[in-house]
Design a protein around this motif. Structure first.
Motif, PDB file in Angstrom:
ATOM      1  N   UNK B 485       0.831  -1.196   0.000  1.00 43.43           N
ATOM      2  CA  UNK B 485       0.000   0.000   0.000  1.00 43.43           C
ATOM      3  C   UNK B 485       0.871   1.255   0.000  1.00 43.43           C
ATOM      4  N   UNK B 486       2.149   1.085  -0.230  1.00 43.42           N
ATOM      5  CA  UNK B 486       3.080   2.202  -0.181  1.00 43.42           C
ATOM      6  C   UNK B 486       2.756   3.221  -1.280  1.00 43.42           C
ATOM      7  N   UNK B 487       2.569   4.498  -0.908  1.00 43.41           N
ATOM      8  CA  UNK B 487       2.160   5.511  -1.901  1.00 43.41           C
ATOM      9  C   UNK B 487       3.138   5.646  -3.067  1.00 43.41           C
ATOM     10  N   UNK B 488       4.418   5.696  -2.743  1.00 39.15           N
ATOM     11  CA  UNK B 488       5.414   5.878  -3.806  1.00 39.15           C
ATOM     12  C   UNK B 488       5.445   4.670  -4.735  1.00 39.15           C
ATOM     13  N   UNK B 489       5.306   3.492  -4.140  1.00 35.02           N
ATOM     14  CA  UNK B 489       5.312   2.276  -4.947  1.00 35.02           C
ATOM     15  C   UNK B 489       4.134   2.273  -5.923  1.00 35.02           C
ATOM     16  N   UNK B 490       2.972   2.698  -5.441  1.00 34.04           N
ATOM     17  CA  UNK B 490       1.790   2.705  -6.316  1.00 34.04           C
ATOM     18  C   UNK B 490       2.020   3.621  -7.508  1.00 34.04           C
ATOM     19  N   UNK B 491       2.531   4.821  -7.206  1.00 33.31           N
ATOM     20  CA  UNK B 491       2.788   5.752  -8.316  1.00 33.31           C
ATOM     21  C   UNK B 491       3.793   5.130  -9.292  1.00 33.31           C
ATOM     22  N   UNK B 492       4.801   4.509  -8.735  1.00 34.92           N
ATOM     23  CA  UNK B 492       5.817   3.865  -9.569  1.00 34.92           C
ATOM     24  C   UNK B 492       5.199   2.750 -10.421  1.00 34.92           C
ATOM     25  N   UNK B 493       4.320   1.965  -9.826  1.00 36.58           N
ATOM     26  CA  UNK B 493       3.729   0.845 -10.570  1.00 36.58           C
ATOM     27  C   UNK B 493       2.795   1.346 -11.673  1.00 36.58           C
ATOM     28  N   UNK B 494       2.024   2.374 -11.369  1.00 38.99           N
ATOM     29  CA  UNK B 494       1.124   2.945 -12.382  1.00 38.99           C
ATOM     30  C   UNK B 494       1.959   3.419 -13.576  1.00 38.99           C
ATOM     31  N   UNK B 495       3.044   4.105 -13.255  1.00 40.18           N
ATOM     32  CA  UNK B 495       3.922   4.628 -14.311  1.00 40.18           C
ATOM     33  C   UNK B 495       4.582   3.483 -15.095  1.00 40.18           C
ATOM     34  N   UNK B 496       4.993   2.475 -14.357  1.00 43.60           N
ATOM     35  CA  UNK B 496       5.694   1.353 -14.998  1.00 43.60           C
ATOM     36  C   UNK B 496       4.768   0.598 -15.949  1.00 43.60           C
ATOM     37  N   UNK B 497       3.547   0.363 -15.500  1.00 43.11           N
ATOM     38  CA  UNK B 497       2.615  -0.351 -16.376  1.00 43.11           C
ATOM     39  C   UNK B 497       2.327   0.463 -17.640  1.00 43.11           C
ATOM     40  N   UNK B 498       2.228   1.782 -17.476  1.00 42.58           N
ATOM     41  CA  UNK B 498       1.971   2.635 -18.642  1.00 42.58           C
ATOM     42  C   UNK B 498       3.191   2.644 -19.571  1.00 42.58           C
ATOM     43  N   UNK B 499       4.375   2.718 -18.966  1.00 40.16           N
ATOM     44  CA  UNK B 499       5.590   2.765 -19.774  1.00 40.16           C
ATOM     45  C   UNK B 499       5.761   1.465 -20.556  1.00 40.16           C
ATOM     46  N   UNK B 500       5.383   0.381 -19.928  1.00 36.63           N
ATOM     47  CA  UNK B 500       5.498  -0.917 -20.590  1.00 36.63           C
ATOM     48  C   UNK B 500       4.660  -0.914 -21.875  1.00 36.63           C
ATOM     49  N   UNK B 501       3.470  -0.369 -21.789  1.00 37.19           N
ATOM     50  CA  UNK B 501       2.616  -0.307 -22.984  1.00 37.19           C
ATOM     51  C   UNK B 501       3.237   0.627 -24.012  1.00 37.19           C
ATOM     52  N   UNK B 502       3.796   1.738 -23.546  1.00 32.37           N
ATOM     53  CA  UNK B 502       4.457   2.651 -24.487  1.00 32.37           C
ATOM     54  C   UNK B 502       5.633   1.959 -25.188  1.00 32.37           C
ATOM     55  N   UNK B 503       6.305   1.071 -24.474  1.00 33.92           N
ATOM     56  CA  UNK B 503       7.462   0.387 -25.050  1.00 33.92           C
ATOM     57  C   UNK B 503       7.101  -0.455 -26.273  1.00 33.92           C
ATOM     58  N   UNK B 504       5.834  -0.788 -26.376  1.00 36.61           N
ATOM     59  CA  UNK B 504       5.394  -1.558 -27.542  1.00 36.61           C
ATOM     60  C   UNK B 504       5.719  -0.783 -28.825  1.00 36.61           C
ATOM     61  N   UNK B 505       5.677   0.552 -28.726  1.00 36.04           N
ATOM     62  CA  UNK B 505       5.964   1.387 -29.912  1.00 36.04           C
ATOM     63  C   UNK B 505       7.375   1.148 -30.450  1.00 36.04           C
ATOM     64  N   UNK B 506       8.273   0.642 -29.592  1.00 39.93           N
ATOM     65  CA  UNK B 506       9.652   0.384 -30.053  1.00 39.93           C
ATOM     66  C   UNK B 506       9.728  -0.760 -31.055  1.00 39.93           C
ATOM     67  N   UNK B 507       8.731  -1.614 -31.060  1.00 35.13           N
ATOM     68  CA  UNK B 507       8.859  -2.816 -31.889  1.00 35.13           C
ATOM     69  C   UNK B 507       7.801  -2.913 -32.991  1.00 35.13           C
ATOM     70  N   UNK B 508       6.878  -1.969 -33.038  1.00 38.29           N
ATOM     71  CA  UNK B 508       5.860  -2.053 -34.092  1.00 38.29           C
ATOM     72  C   UNK B 508       6.307  -1.251 -35.313  1.00 38.29           C
ATOM     73  N   UNK B 509       5.658  -1.532 -36.436  1.00 38.07           N
ATOM     74  CA  UNK B 509       6.034  -0.855 -37.677  1.00 38.07           C
ATOM     75  C   UNK B 509       5.710   0.630 -37.631  1.00 38.07           C
ATOM     76  N   UNK B 510       6.542   1.402 -38.331  1.00 40.03           N
ATOM     77  CA  UNK B 510       6.230   2.808 -38.525  1.00 40.03           C
ATOM     78  C   UNK B 510       4.986   2.938 -39.383  1.00 40.03           C
TER      79      UNK B 510
END
Ligand SMILES: Cc1ncc(C[n+]2csc(CCOP(=O)(O)OP(=O)(O)O)c2C)c(N)n1
Ligand code: SF4
Ligand SMILES: [Mg+2]
Lengths: 336, 618
Positions: B485-510
């Motif tokens: 329930x750590x506040x900083x961890x939650x913010x970090x996890x929310x950001x990490x999950x979003x960044x992971x989805x953004x990382x998909x852009x690194x491997x898809x076609x232009x």
């Protein structure tokens, strides 16, 4: 796989997480008995999976050193169905509460049971919503005063055992959180049964519904209020002084000083028809003693066996599918 | 191309060569129009034409006979050129009753061929269609080549020798119509004869009757004076290769099986029937010998949850549905997202809201799959652009799901699902395998949420000694996966999950642009590819500076999207909704975009898009 399995102890099944139930909660006892049951099953830690819904009871998987999933409210049987259908070799337990299983998850419970998927469902019945701090549940009695029923509940309750039997459960049992010996015996039977095992455990929530099952536990009253079912045995209770007899289709309590034991109802848990088990499920306090033990235990093909058998048969009869055949099935043409 | 059997002799009439033809077959939903349409499509594809289809049927299984509500249609364009749509205006309309005539006649081009079953224009038929006068007598039909054929009578006579009942005989009239249409366009009857034989095996009289009806229709064309000539559509210049005709839902099913084979994973489908997604369940349930397990769940919630259970167990898990079902799956998908397990959610969109227009197409679930879950819950979203494209989309979705350990959403729609087109089958050896690793114990404490460079966590499956761990919907500490329930961890996890989805852009076609590099950009997604591509090219041919780009991934967007948008003076986003992609584009890029939005349960006509483009350029 190695043939020599390491001998496991109850402590091996404890995860490193602190248990967070309220002190005195009945869930502790169920957890303790489960840890004693599992080593006896000779199933490795890694082949056991606990899946739960949401509720106090559903925190259970976090405390087990097995694989586990704390899923969403009411849906644990559905997760278990997907897992067991694809990984039939795993031993899959579902941990659920009265609200989780019978309210939001009533549909999934019914369907898992009728499919007879080989999982063990343990319903912690405290007749209250514990986690959300004390609203009445689908097993709360009419008149029960709770936070959401200040004038008493007007909902007619569900009887979990009757519900399971109506869905034609192949294994149905009931036990009590603090009756350690009985609970161990019952959970062990449930684990050994092939097909859906449904076990209702009377569980005390000492914070929001304290004493709900005291009539089944108190030294002074339990003899008269508990009917311990034993297969092939007559239905005797009250320190051997009373019994249940059938008068037509209606059960009645008789004194054994007046009636020979042979006239009593005898338990037959493997009776193919669920009528006897259903009748037993209707025995309710205060008019009757309430049965604990195995109501029903019969055999029927399991969903996980059948879904995998169809795949195996199709593969055997038609050969393993090759991608190239699949793609080019039907009419094709070639452009040069 | 006609196989000359003595039953179906080649025509002795002159034959006119045309580039392409658009035909619509319309009749009662019990008249077998869909069957007729799919046969015409199949034979056209087999003869080398490019084809595109648009089946359009009512939601009711058997709407009252003869009524307008019960009209079922099937449109097919077959062409000697590459085509992307089932065509705008009709060259020919076959109307089996008055209701079919009046509800479809507007789409027939002036001078187009109108074939009607004149036996079904009696007083009672007109009444069922709510008509006071017989439309065949109206001078409104003067601009068409009206050909009245007493199909019911001719069919009955043709099948007399089989002695089947009048009721059964009347059911054969779609084959009569088929014979006539096949004759008119010089189509090969061989595949249909084989179809009849297989379909009615064991019912020799019915099989025979259908064949006789087909032949009677064919012969009618040859003998009637209404037709002076037939039409020939030469084969299209398609890329060399082996082709088959395929519908969207079929291609999805094949793509999923292919992905499971390429990744050496057992395929599990948890699904609950719903139009227009059920056919994926039907198709996959046939593929047991490919190791496919299908589970028809008690509802969509159980369907997605069973898929997550299977994914936890290490299978390739899929759940399929349409809008109403996807709405129910929301909570489960959210769990899958926080569990960071790979599985595929397929939404075959239909008209909404609520039950909406179950058999009609729409693109109105984009915002739901993008935002329709509680909490911060981004997911990769890929869309199919045509029936055949569904195959590749399924494979790509699974590749991304497993690489990034995330559920992936596939958007298709009713138009793609039921539409058909020729599909150049890939060589199986050329499909790249999908590498998936599962960890084993290495003596160090196992951390289920320890991430790799892509931010993906390890996929440890039950049964693996030493890796026992618990997952759940409560927020967890990164790394250990313990409830936190750590506040900083939650913010970090929310950001990490979003960044992971953004990382998909690194491997898809232009994103690629077809056409002009500046001026007006048409930006589309999903099933509108055909109409938008055709319209943009038509405008470009007229010398206008129009480019077209079609998005496959809707989340994340391809990395070069912003830069492409910047190059154009104007951006047009045509969608079959009220502007859902437009909203997403506007919130991410500061560009001016104009929408072109249609919500009529129908795909775009090419002319609608060209008109819109032209209006923006003047
Ligand atoms: C979709 C959803 N609705 C509501 C809740 C809130 N909620 C959590 S547990 C619970 C009831 C739990 O009661 P029960 O299953 O009897 O479990 P207990 O806490 O008594 O063990 C409710 C309503 C939730 N978590 N998810
Ligand atoms: S609220 Fe009740 S059920 Fe929940 S942990 Fe506390 S005592 Fe147990
Ligand atoms: Mg409860």
């Amino acid at each position: 796989m190695s043939t020599e399995l390491p001998v496991l102890k109850p402590a091996d099944f404890a995860s490193d997480q602190d248990v967070r139930w309220c002190p005195g909660c009945g869930d502790y006892s169920i957890l303790a008995q489960m840890k004693k049951v599992l080593p006896e099953l000779s199933i490795p830690l890694e082949e056991t999976v606990f899946i739960s819904g949401i509720g106090c009871s559903s925190r259970f998987p976090y405390y087990m050193n097995t694989y586990g999933m704390h899923s969403i409210h009411g849906r644990a049987p559905a997760f278990a169905t997907g897992l067991k259908s694809t990984r039939p070799e795993l031993s899959v337990w579902v941990i659920t509460g009265d609200g989780d299983a019978l309210s939001i998850g009533g549909n999934h419970l019914m369907h898992a049971i009728r499919r007879n998927i080989d999982i063990n469902i343990v319903l912690f019945n405290n007749s209250i919503y514990g986690l959300t701090k004390g609203q009445y549940s689908p097993t709360s009695k009419v008149g029960h005063v709770t936070k959401s029923t200040p004038l008493g509940s007007i909902d007619h309750p569900l009887n979990p055992i009757s519900v399971a039997l109506a869905a034609e459960a192949t294994f149905v049992a009931r036990s009590i959180d603090v009756n350690a010996k009985h609970l161990i015996k019952t959970l062990t039977r449930a684990a050994q049964h092939k097909g859906t095992s449904f076990v209702e455990v009377y569980q005390n929530c000492n914070v929001f519904n304290d004493g709900a099952w005291d009539y089944m536990k108190d030294k002074a009253t339990k003899a008269d209020n508990v009917l311990e079912l034993e297969n092939g045995k007559p239905m005797v209770f009250g320190n051997g002084e009373k019994g249940i007899r059938l008068n037509g289709f209606t059960p009645e309590i008789v004194a054994l000083k007046d009636v020979p034991v042979d006239d009593l109802l005898f338990h037959d848990e493997s009776c193919p028809d669920p009528q006897l088990a259903f009748l037993l499920s209707r025995l309710k306090h205060p008019h009757f003693p309430e049965p604990i033990g195995v109501f029903r235990s019969v055999e029927r093909p399991t969903y996980d066996d059948e879904i995998n058998r169809q795949v195996a048969n199709a593969t055997e009869n038609q050969g393993e599918g090759q991608l190239s055949d699949l793609l080019s099935s039907g009419d094709t043409w070639t452009v040069e | 191309m006609i196989s000359t059997t003595d039953q179906f002799p080649p025509t002795s009439k002159p034959s006119e060569s045309v580039n392409g033809v658009t035909v619509r077959l319309a009749g009662d939903s019990g008249d077998g129009m869909q069957l007729l349409g799919s046969q015409l499509t199949n034979t056209s594809a087999l003869s080398g034409n490019d084809v595109a289809t648009f089946p359009d049927f009512p939601a009711e299984i058997r709407a009252p006979r003869g009524t307008r509500a019960g009209v079922s249609g099937f449109q097919v364009q077959f062409s000697a050129e590459e085509i992307f749509t089932p065509g705008d205006g009709l060259d020919a309309l076959i109307a089996m009753n008055p209701a079919a005539l009046v509800t479809n006649i507007e789409d027939l081009k002036p001078g187009g061929i109108l074939i009607v079953n004149s036996d079904s224009f009696a007083e009672k038929d007109l009444k069922l269609a709510k008509l006071d006068t017989n439309p065949l007598d109206s001078d409104k039909l003067e601009s068409y080549r009206l050909i009245q054929v007493p199909m019911s009578k001719l069919t009955r006579t043709a099948v007399e020798e089989t002695k089947i009942s009048t009721k059964l005989a009347d059911r054969c009239k779609n084959f009569f119509a088929m014979g006539l249409v096949f004759w008119l366009y010089g189509r090969d009857v061989e595949p249909t004869l084989r179809f009849i034989e297989a379909k009615f095996r064991g019912k020799e009289d019915v099989s025979n009757a259908n064949r006789l009806a087909l032949k009677a229709g064919w012969n009618y064309g040859e003998t009637t004076e209404d037709f002076a000539s037939t039409y020939q559509v030469p084969a299209a210049q398609l890329e060399p290769g082996t082709y088959r005709n395929i519908m969207g839902n079929q291609a999805l099913a094949l793509g999923l099986v292919a992905a499971s084979k390429l990744s050496d994973k057992k395929l599990f489908l948890g699904s609950y029937p719903i139009t227009p997604a059920s056919d994926v369940l039907h198709e996959l349930s046939k593929f047991k010998r490919f190791g496919v397990r299908t589970f028809q769940a008690e509802d969509e919630i159980a369907a997605v949850c069973s898929a997550i259970g299977a994914a936890f167990g290490g299978s390739m898990a899929v759940t399929t549905s349409s809008g109403p079902g996807i709405a129910l799956k929301g909570e489960g998908i959210g769990l899958g997202l926080i569990l960071e397990l790979p599985f595929i959610v397929i939404d075959i969109q239909r008209g909404g809201p609520s039950t909406g227009l179950p058999t009609k197409t729409e693109q109105s679930d984009l915002l739901m799959v993008m935002h329709g879950r509680n909490g911060e819950s981004p997911l990769p979203i890929i869309s199919a652009s045509s029936p055949a494209d569904c195959f590749a989309v399924a494979i790509e979705a699974w590749r991304i799901a497993t690489k990034f350990m995330t559920p992936v959403i596939i958007l298709s729609d009713g138009y793609i699902a039921n539409g058909a087109e020729p599909w150049k089958m890939p060589a199986v050896e050329e499909l790249p395998s999908i590498e998936i690793g599962h960890p084993v114990a290495d003596g160090t404490p196992f951390e289920p949420y320890r991430r790799n460079d892509d931010l993906a966590r390890p996929w440890a499956v039950p049964g693996t000694p030493g890796l026992m761990h618990r997952v759940g919907g409560l927020e967890k500490e990164d790394g250990s996966g313990n409830v936190s329930y750590d506040p900083q961890n939650h913010q970090h996890m929310v950001k990490t999950r979003a960044q992971k989805v953004q990382n998909v852009a690194n491997v898809i076609d232009d994103l690629e642009v077809d056409g002009a590099e500046s001026g007006l950009l048409v930006l589309s997604w999903g099933g509108t590819l055909g109409a938008c591509r055709t319209a943009a090219r038509m405008c470009a041919q007229q010398g206008k500076s129009v480019g077209h780009a079609h998005l496959r991934w809707l989340n994340p967007f391809p990395k070069n999207l912003g830069e492409i948008l910047d190059r154009y003076d104007q951006v047009l986003i045509p969608e079959l909704n009220t502007g859902q992609l437009r909203l997403l584009i506007k919130s991410e890029f500061s560009v001016n975009v104009e929408g072109f939005n249609k919500v009529q349960g129908k795909p775009f006509a090419v002319s609608e898009v060209t008109e819109k483009i032209n209006s923006m350029l003047t």
